[in-house]
Design an enzyme around this catalytic site. Sequence first.
Site, PDB file in Angstrom:
ATOM      1  N   GLU A   1       0.859  -1.186   0.000  1.00  0.00           N
ATOM      2  CA  GLU A   1       0.000   0.000   0.000  1.00  0.00           C
ATOM      3  C   GLU A   1       0.889   1.228   0.000  1.00  0.00           C
ATOM      4  O   GLU A   1       1.951   1.249   0.623  1.00  0.00           O
ATOM      5  CB  GLU A   1      -0.907  -0.005   1.234  1.00  0.00           C
ATOM      6  CG  GLU A   1      -2.064  -0.953   1.066  1.00  0.00           C
ATOM      7  CD  GLU A   1      -2.967  -1.011   2.288  1.00  0.00           C
ATOM      8  OE1 GLU A   1      -3.036  -0.028   3.036  1.00  0.00           O
ATOM      9  OE2 GLU A   1      -3.590  -2.064   2.479  1.00  0.00           O
TER      10      GLU A   1
ATOM     11  N   GLY B   1      10.859   1.696  15.189  1.00  0.00           N
ATOM     12  CA  GLY B   1       9.774   2.672  15.309  1.00  0.00           C
ATOM     13  C   GLY B   1       8.772   2.239  16.353  1.00  0.00           C
ATOM     14  O   GLY B   1       9.129   1.600  17.350  1.00  0.00           O
TER      15      GLY B   1
ATOM     16  N   CYS C   1      -1.941  -6.284   6.920  1.00  0.00           N
ATOM     17  CA  CYS C   1      -1.315  -7.562   6.541  1.00  0.00           C
ATOM     18  C   CYS C   1      -0.424  -8.174   7.617  1.00  0.00           C
ATOM     19  O   CYS C   1      -0.699  -9.273   8.089  1.00  0.00           O
ATOM     20  CB  CYS C   1      -0.527  -7.385   5.247  1.00  0.00           C
ATOM     21  SG  CYS C   1      -1.613  -7.113   3.839  1.00  0.00           S
TER      22      CYS C   1
ATOM     23  N   LYS D   1       1.084   3.747   7.636  1.00  0.00           N
ATOM     24  CA  LYS D   1       2.355   4.114   7.012  1.00  0.00           C
ATOM     25  C   LYS D   1       2.075   5.232   6.020  1.00  0.00           C
ATOM     26  O   LYS D   1       0.901   5.515   5.713  1.00  0.00           O
ATOM     27  CB  LYS D   1       3.015   2.915   6.346  1.00  0.00           C
ATOM     28  CG  LYS D   1       2.275   2.383   5.137  1.00  0.00           C
ATOM     29  CD  LYS D   1       3.122   1.312   4.464  1.00  0.00           C
ATOM     30  CE  LYS D   1       2.428   0.708   3.288  1.00  0.00           C
ATOM     31  NZ  LYS D   1       3.198  -0.324   2.620  1.00  0.00           N
TER      32      LYS D   1
END
Length: 440
Positions: free
Chosen positions: A158, A259, A266, A327
């Site tokens: 994505e 992070g 997913c 993201k």
Amino acid sequence: MKITMIGSGYVGLVTGSCFAEVGNDVLCLDIDARKIDVLQKGGVPIHEPGLAEIIRRNVAARRLRFTTDIDAAVAHGTLQFIAVGTPADEDGSADMKHVIAAARNIGGRMADFKVIVDKSTVPVGTADLVRETIASSLAARRADIPFAVASNPEFLKEGAAVDDFMRPDRVVIGADDERAIALLRSVYAPFQRNHERVLVMDLRSAELTKYAANAMLATRISFMNELANLADALGADIEHVRQGIGSDPRIGYHFLYPGVGYGGSCFPKDVKALQATARDHQLPLRIMAAVEAVNEAQKARLLDKLTQRLGDDLRGMSFAIWGLAFKPNTDDMREAPSQVTVRALLDRGAKVVAYDPVAMDEARRVLGTLPGLAYAASPIDAVDGADALIVVTEWKEFRSPDFADIKRRLRRPLLFDGRNLFEPSLVRSAGLEYFGIGRS
Ligand SMILES: NC(=O)c1ccc[n+]([C@@H]2O[C@H](COP(=O)([O-])OP(=O)(O)OC[C@H]3O[C@@H](n4cnc5c(N)ncnc54)[C@H](O)[C@@H]3O)[C@@H](O)[C@H]2O)c1
């Protein structure tokens, strides 16, 4: 080639549009009438760079259509791609109800030869299940119609989905039927003019390849997160360590960014589903269990740093959040670490003012109207009067902000960088206290 795409979500819509882009006649089906209505009216229900333009062009050329009509969808494509959701069930295994429903729809209606292609991420053995489902639907109506089942897992990301699909690293085809292999080879030929990228294998290996890929990527992330936490304790800088190991070609730079944990539609569910499959075979995957546990703990890491600095009671405080999508370059909020951060801050009595370049509508839908949560019109508006700035998603537009302006607008000069987006010395030179992941 006539292609039916069953499921018009992130994968079905991108895949279907790209197949139309190279000249195929594509019909995209979805049971979500609202989604199909948006598409039929010229809208695009998701944010994916480059997708709207491809859809517009191919709808105009009449190579791409959208429908909720299952009869029409089954009648249309010789290739019937199943690209429906396979969310985690309560026990972590993949919930196959949408895949089975799609297979039943095909078996109950098909009138000529079809190749049914599992594009959804599905547990090993699903092709057999789809084959049995279709065979029993055909038997129930005493129909003797040939068909083949193939596995063609999707590896697009994505945020770069169109590009990934148009220029794939590899195309995995799991099949044991020569007609199915020939049809899939020809439908993918336009995407690999430079060199052959198709890997043909048996069905079970193809199904396992998809999980193996996501499991490996999730492992790299959790590995780096754990090392980053150690670096914090040791006074090392994980960014130097990342470069020091990434330069080794056996390791490489990709997916070594520490992070606030991985999220999205997913990795979390696929790591769970692979473990469930292994449990069914009495082969617990110890590495995957650790990957998942590290990730869960990592989502709280930034908040732990914040409460260490400000105390547990955040009543009367307000925090600016930069980035809500799981993201950059997507509006997808599924399993986004921002959800954990926002809820935890609100639970401790704080207010939150969030900004995301594209995911705010989706955030409103997913988070609902939580008291204390507001959305800002720009990144800098979010910062005004906040007790700290917290960066959760590494959007490009956040990369080089005016730190002096941020300092002026914040009530306390605190910056929590959940993506190690900034150079600590630069932030500190503007008079801000900097907290990263593994950069003490
Ligand atoms: N999103 C990604 O980045 C990505 C990448 C690779 C693989 N995958 C896999 O692809 C599959 C689809 O993922 P997604 O992100 O596109 O999901 P999604 O939720 O965005 O889309 C799935 C769509 O299928 C529709 N649907 C459900 N049952 C249906 C039925 N019987 N007939 C027609 N439509 C039906 C839903 O309404 C929904 O619109 C999943 O197995 C996922 O793991 C996703």
